[in-house]
Design a protein around this motif. Structure first.
Motif, mmCIF file in Angstrom:
data_model
loop_
_atom_site.group_PDB
_atom_site.id
_atom_site.type_symbol
_atom_site.label_atom_id
_atom_site.label_comp_id
_atom_site.label_asym_id
_atom_site.label_seq_id
_atom_site.Cartn_x
_atom_site.Cartn_y
_atom_site.Cartn_z
ATOM 1 N N PRO A 33 -9.256 -9.440 2.559
ATOM 2 C CA PRO A 33 -8.258 -8.523 3.131
ATOM 3 C C PRO A 33 -7.505 -7.728 2.062
ATOM 4 C CG PRO A 33 -7.558 -10.828 3.349
ATOM 5 C CD PRO A 33 -8.990 -10.843 2.924
ATOM 6 N N TRP A 34 -7.242 -8.369 0.914
ATOM 7 C CA TRP A 34 -6.447 -7.697 -0.127
ATOM 8 C C TRP A 34 -7.196 -6.540 -0.802
ATOM 9 C CZ3 TRP A 34 -6.869 -13.090 0.135
ATOM 10 C CH2 TRP A 34 -7.899 -13.697 -0.601
ATOM 11 N N GLU A 35 -8.473 -6.349 -0.444
ATOM 12 C CA GLU A 35 -9.243 -5.229 -0.986
ATOM 13 C C GLU A 35 -9.307 -4.060 -0.003
ATOM 14 O OE1 GLU A 35 -11.127 -4.762 -3.811
ATOM 15 O OE2 GLU A 35 -10.684 -6.682 -4.756
ATOM 16 N N MET A 36 -8.729 -4.225 1.172
ATOM 17 C CA MET A 36 -8.974 -3.288 2.267
ATOM 18 C C MET A 36 -8.012 -2.113 2.301
ATOM 19 S SD MET A 36 -11.660 -4.253 3.761
ATOM 20 C CE MET A 36 -12.389 -5.067 2.305
ATOM 21 N N PRO A 37 -8.526 -0.895 2.249
ATOM 22 C CA PRO A 37 -7.664 0.286 2.338
ATOM 23 C C PRO A 37 -7.109 0.493 3.756
ATOM 24 C CG PRO A 37 -9.978 0.935 2.126
ATOM 25 C CD PRO A 37 -9.935 -0.561 1.982
ATOM 26 N N ASP A 38 -7.772 -0.067 4.770
ATOM 27 C CA ASP A 38 -7.228 0.020 6.142
ATOM 28 C C ASP A 38 -7.267 -1.383 6.755
ATOM 29 O OD1 ASP A 38 -6.598 0.424 8.802
ATOM 30 O OD2 ASP A 38 -7.728 2.298 8.965
ATOM 31 N N ILE A 39 -6.196 -2.102 6.592
ATOM 32 C CA ILE A 39 -6.172 -3.523 6.980
ATOM 33 C C ILE A 39 -6.244 -3.688 8.503
ATOM 34 C CG2 ILE A 39 -3.617 -3.699 6.960
ATOM 35 C CD1 ILE A 39 -6.080 -6.426 5.742
ATOM 36 N N LEU A 40 -5.686 -2.731 9.252
ATOM 37 C CA LEU A 40 -5.714 -2.856 10.710
ATOM 38 C C LEU A 40 -7.138 -2.649 11.241
ATOM 39 C CD1 LEU A 40 -2.351 -1.020 11.522
ATOM 40 C CD2 LEU A 40 -2.749 -3.478 11.198
ATOM 41 N N THR A 43 -5.059 -3.400 -5.791
ATOM 42 C CA THR A 43 -6.069 -2.634 -5.047
ATOM 43 C C THR A 43 -5.693 -1.157 -4.973
ATOM 44 O OG1 THR A 43 -6.660 -4.554 -3.709
ATOM 45 C CG2 THR A 43 -7.195 -2.404 -2.776
ATOM 46 N N GLN A 72 0.826 -1.207 0.000
ATOM 47 C CA GLN A 72 0.000 0.000 0.000
ATOM 48 C C GLN A 72 0.864 1.263 0.000
ATOM 49 O OE1 GLN A 72 -2.790 -0.019 3.246
ATOM 50 N NE2 GLN A 72 -3.994 1.658 2.375
#
Lengths: 228, 228
Positions: free
Chosen positions: B204-211, A55, A24
């Motif tokens: 998860p691989w689509e998530m801009p905020d993984i945390l 992404t 990212q």
């Protein structure tokens, strides 16, 4: 050189979230400095970073349109067939192609000429170790470009213009700071998520016990904080 | 049907470790019941599950030899070009090939006949939603098999024997329990990491905020435990 989150036991542990966040973060630089319109994932190591970074590399064709994914093509290159337990490269071995690009579908949807021509192509792998695989990939892709240029029925001037417009970049999650067996042309844009010592990288997708791996990594991070 | 770790807000969240563990668990069944010698990853969604499951599908050629990776080839299929924000399928749209197999490298190293013939082929994707993409992939691969069989200069008996020995299987991380637009032959072995309701899967691989995503998933899991 000290490495963030490395505890000195020879293993540089990375969680999936570590990789996700590195992809990212690096995507921002890649978008600004290179702005790819095609990704080439070197399989199997490049598959996960390529899917994650897709992404964060979406493109908008106009201010109104929704962002769309840039296409990924996969190639299979193997330096380490005799060493199945490693996900890393072994210097000096022959590179074996297990899959190459599908030019029948690398069409002219996005560019006037199709194939690789006129595109900004980001080659993706997990680690730049000896650089042998990356160097091989780039050389072969360049040969494909020259072949495609030769087949074009255009003026020499136009041919030069298209050659100039065809750009290559590299994204690796980790670059090992060590002498490299392979060379990469200075014309190729180079992005690494992070540069590390010549350590063994424990990638999460290789781990038979992912929860234990994450726990070890948490301990590594704690020790690194204390050592500061 | 209740779904483990689903909190009822329409999002079925999955962490990378969730996916890793589902791949690892399912690999045991796949090894016992299907034992593939080639994987075909449907890109981009199948890239991550294919790379993870490769770790758990290693094969040993003899008791003495180190386990080796089974090869992965990638194909690109797209149902949702107009919907770049989704990683899931849209029923009834046309399937677009963006990459197909490289038969020049699908050599005869492992089998007598090369190509797909005589192989046990596991097709990998992230989700079986409408089943349209999977159904298309299997149909097209079957056409390739028949073409390759036709080109063989062998007796009809031998041809039948090779057709019989060529097996297809499917691995998806998630199968949505819903009416399917595409059909899959009963001869195809089918493995899903888990079956879920017709929910939106947050990969998860689509998530801009993984945390933040992981934290929401942790809350989902907590609520699911309380609801029991």
């Amino acid at each position: 050189m000290p490495v963030e989150g490395y505890a000195g036991d020879g293993h540089f542990r990375q969680t999936y979230n570590d990789i996700h966040i590195l992809c990212q973060e690096t995507a921002k630089r890649i978008k600004t400095e290179f702005n790819p319109d095609l990704m080439i994932a070197i399989g199997g190591g490049g598959f996960i970073p390529a899917r994650i970074i897709r992404t964060f590399l979406k493109v908008s064709d106009s201010p109104e349109s929704k962002p769309r994914n840039i296409p990924i093509q996969a190639i299979g290159l193997s330096l380490y067939e005799a060493l199945p337990d490693t996900s890393e490269e072994v210097v000096g071995k022959e590179v074996i192609r297990t899959q190459w690009l599908d030019f029948s579908t690398l069409g002219d949807k996005n560019t006037k000429y199709g194939g690789l021509l006129g595109k900004r192509i980001l080659v993706v792998d997990e680690v730049d170790d000896s650089r042998a695989t990356l160097s091989y990939a780039l050389q072969e892709l360049q040969i494909d470009v020259e072949k495609q240029l030769k087949e074009l029925k255009v003026s020499e001037e136009e041919r030069s213009r298209i050659r100039e417009a065809t750009k290559f970049g590299i994204f690796v999650v980790h670059n090992k700071l060590k002498p490299k067996a392979g060379e990469i042309s200075k014309d190729v844009a180079y992005f690494s998520g992070t540069d590390i010592e010549d350590l063994w990288v424990d990638y999460p997708w290789e781990m038979p016990d992912i929860l234990k791996h994450d726990e070890l990594k948490r301990q590594d991070d704690e020790m690194a904080v204390k050592a500061k």
